[in-house]
Design a protein around this motif. Structure first.
Motif, short mmCIF file in Angstrom:
data_model
loop_
_atom_site.label_atom_id
_atom_site.label_comp_id
_atom_site.label_asym_id
_atom_site.label_seq_id
_atom_site.Cartn_x
_atom_site.Cartn_y
_atom_site.Cartn_z
N GLY A 151 1.34 -2.75 4.20
CA GLY A 151 2.18 -3.63 3.38
C GLY A 151 2.76 -2.98 2.14
N ALA A 152 2.33 -1.77 1.83
CA ALA A 152 2.85 -1.09 0.64
C ALA A 152 4.27 -0.59 0.90
CB ALA A 152 1.96 0.09 0.25
N PRO A 153 5.10 -0.57 -0.14
CA PRO A 153 6.44 -0.01 0.05
C PRO A 153 6.38 1.47 0.42
CG PRO A 153 6.09 -0.73 -2.24
CD PRO A 153 4.84 -1.01 -1.49
N VAL A 154 7.38 1.91 1.18
CA VAL A 154 7.50 3.31 1.57
C VAL A 154 8.71 3.89 0.85
CG1 VAL A 154 7.91 4.91 3.49
CG2 VAL A 154 6.46 2.89 3.82
N VAL A 155 8.50 5.02 0.19
CA VAL A 155 9.58 5.70 -0.53
C VAL A 155 9.76 7.07 0.09
CG1 VAL A 155 10.32 6.62 -2.76
CG2 VAL A 155 9.12 4.44 -2.67
N ARG A 156 11.03 7.45 0.30
CA ARG A 156 11.32 8.73 0.93
C ARG A 156 12.10 9.69 0.03
NH1 ARG A 156 10.00 7.93 6.22
NH2 ARG A 156 10.02 5.79 6.92
N SER A 157 12.68 9.19 -1.04
CA SER A 157 13.53 10.04 -1.87
C SER A 157 13.08 10.03 -3.32
CB SER A 157 14.98 9.56 -1.79
OG SER A 157 15.14 8.37 -2.55
N ALA A 158 13.75 10.87 -4.10
CA ALA A 158 13.44 10.95 -5.53
C ALA A 158 14.38 10.07 -6.36
CB ALA A 158 13.55 12.41 -6.00
N LYS A 159 15.12 9.19 -5.71
CA LYS A 159 16.04 8.30 -6.44
C LYS A 159 15.24 7.35 -7.31
CE LYS A 159 19.53 8.54 -2.87
NZ LYS A 159 19.99 7.92 -1.65
N GLU A 160 15.52 7.39 -8.57
CA GLU A 160 14.74 6.59 -9.53
C GLU A 160 14.82 5.10 -9.25
OE1 GLU A 160 14.85 7.67 -13.66
OE2 GLU A 160 15.22 9.76 -13.14
N THR A 161 15.91 4.64 -8.66
CA THR A 161 16.05 3.20 -8.39
C THR A 161 14.96 2.73 -7.43
OG1 THR A 161 17.67 3.75 -6.68
CG2 THR A 161 18.52 3.07 -8.83
N ALA A 162 14.60 3.57 -6.45
CA ALA A 162 13.54 3.19 -5.50
C ALA A 162 12.20 3.07 -6.22
CB ALA A 162 13.45 4.23 -4.38
N TRP A 163 11.95 3.94 -7.16
CA TRP A 163 10.67 3.96 -7.86
C TRP A 163 10.59 2.87 -8.92
CZ3 TRP A 163 6.77 7.10 -6.32
CH2 TRP A 163 7.12 8.11 -5.40
N ALA A 164 11.70 2.50 -9.49
CA ALA A 164 11.72 1.49 -10.56
C ALA A 164 11.25 0.13 -10.07
CB ALA A 164 13.13 1.38 -11.14
N LEU A 165 11.34 -0.13 -8.78
CA LEU A 165 10.96 -1.43 -8.22
C LEU A 165 9.48 -1.54 -7.89
CD1 LEU A 165 14.00 -1.77 -5.80
CD2 LEU A 165 13.73 -2.80 -8.07
N LEU A 166 8.69 -0.53 -8.22
CA LEU A 166 7.29 -0.48 -7.79
C LEU A 166 6.30 -1.00 -8.82
CD1 LEU A 166 7.31 3.04 -6.14
CD2 LEU A 166 7.42 0.83 -5.01
N ALA A 167 6.75 -1.80 -9.73
CA ALA A 167 5.90 -2.27 -10.82
C ALA A 167 4.51 -2.68 -10.36
CB ALA A 167 6.57 -3.43 -11.53
N GLY A 168 3.52 -1.85 -10.67
CA GLY A 168 2.12 -2.16 -10.40
C GLY A 168 1.67 -2.00 -8.97
N GLN A 169 2.53 -1.61 -8.05
CA GLN A 169 2.18 -1.55 -6.64
C GLN A 169 1.69 -0.16 -6.22
OE1 GLN A 169 5.06 -3.48 -3.86
NE2 GLN A 169 6.36 -3.47 -5.69
#
Length: 199
Positions: free
Chosen positions: A58-76
């Motif tokens: 259920g955890a999000p999967v991130v594949r790139s270094a784009k900051e927008t993808a990481w910004a949405l991970l608050a506390g996860q």
């Protein structure tokens, strides 16, 4: 199974197909089920347990270094399947910056010797090895070849979980850092392991 205490440096080693990645996936799942935020990096995308399950369901999967993808991970917690080295390096920086004394973070890196070897050492990953404990940031490093792992990680490890290995250089390194006799290490069978507490 390794104790899931925080501020822990764990090294999991062993040749291909011996069970080390499945073991580490179960360990990551146990940390995530507790009170830890987990950043799991799998550069070859094979970070699964023996049933083929993700260590972070259920955890999000991130594949790139784009900051927008990481910004949405608050506390996860997050599973990182990096499309390139930059995404993995960004994950290490992310783990360093989100580490917090109120919610421990565990960084699990499969094939850690791609980023922290005797020949190449990411400076943020080195900082995590040396100082992560001051930020409640634990590290689980998984590698096939302990002889290729950076000396700092082996020297500062709290635990080393050793699966079957046969190469003399790997056996020698593990024997030197853990005190386990080389004969015992080279005699491990598939799926058999030794869990050595170095604290």
């Amino acid at each position: 199974m390794v104790n899931e205490r925080v501020n822990n440096l764990v090294v999991v080693t062993g040749r291909k197909g011996c069970g080390k990645t499945c073991f580490a996936a179960r360990l990551v799942r146990r940390y995530a089920a507790g009170r830890c935020r987990v950043v799991a990096v799998s550069p070859v995308g094979s970070f699964r347990d023996e049933r083929g399950r993700s260590p972070l369901p259920g955890a999000p999967v991130v594949r790139s270094a784009k900051e927008t993808a990481w910004a949405l991970l608050a506390g996860q917690s997050v599973l990182v399947l990096p499309e390139d080295d930059q995404a993995a390096l960004f994950a290490f920086r992310f783990a360093w910056h989100v580490a917090d004394l109120n919610k421990p973070v565990v960084l699990a890196v499969d094939e850690i010797d791609l980023y922290l070897s005797k020949y190449r050492a990411d400076p943020v990953l080195q900082k995590i090895v040396r100082y992560g404990r001051h930020r409640c940031l634990s590290l689980i490093g998984i590698a096939q070849r302990p002889a290729n792992i950076h000396n700092d990680l082996l020297a500062m490890a709290d635990r080393v979980v050793m699966f079957a290995t046969r190469l003399p250089g790997d056996v020698e390194v593990l024997a030197r850092y853990t005190g386990v006799p080389a004969e015992r290490l080279s005699g491990l069978q598939r799926f058999e392991f030794l869990d050595v507490d170095l604290t």
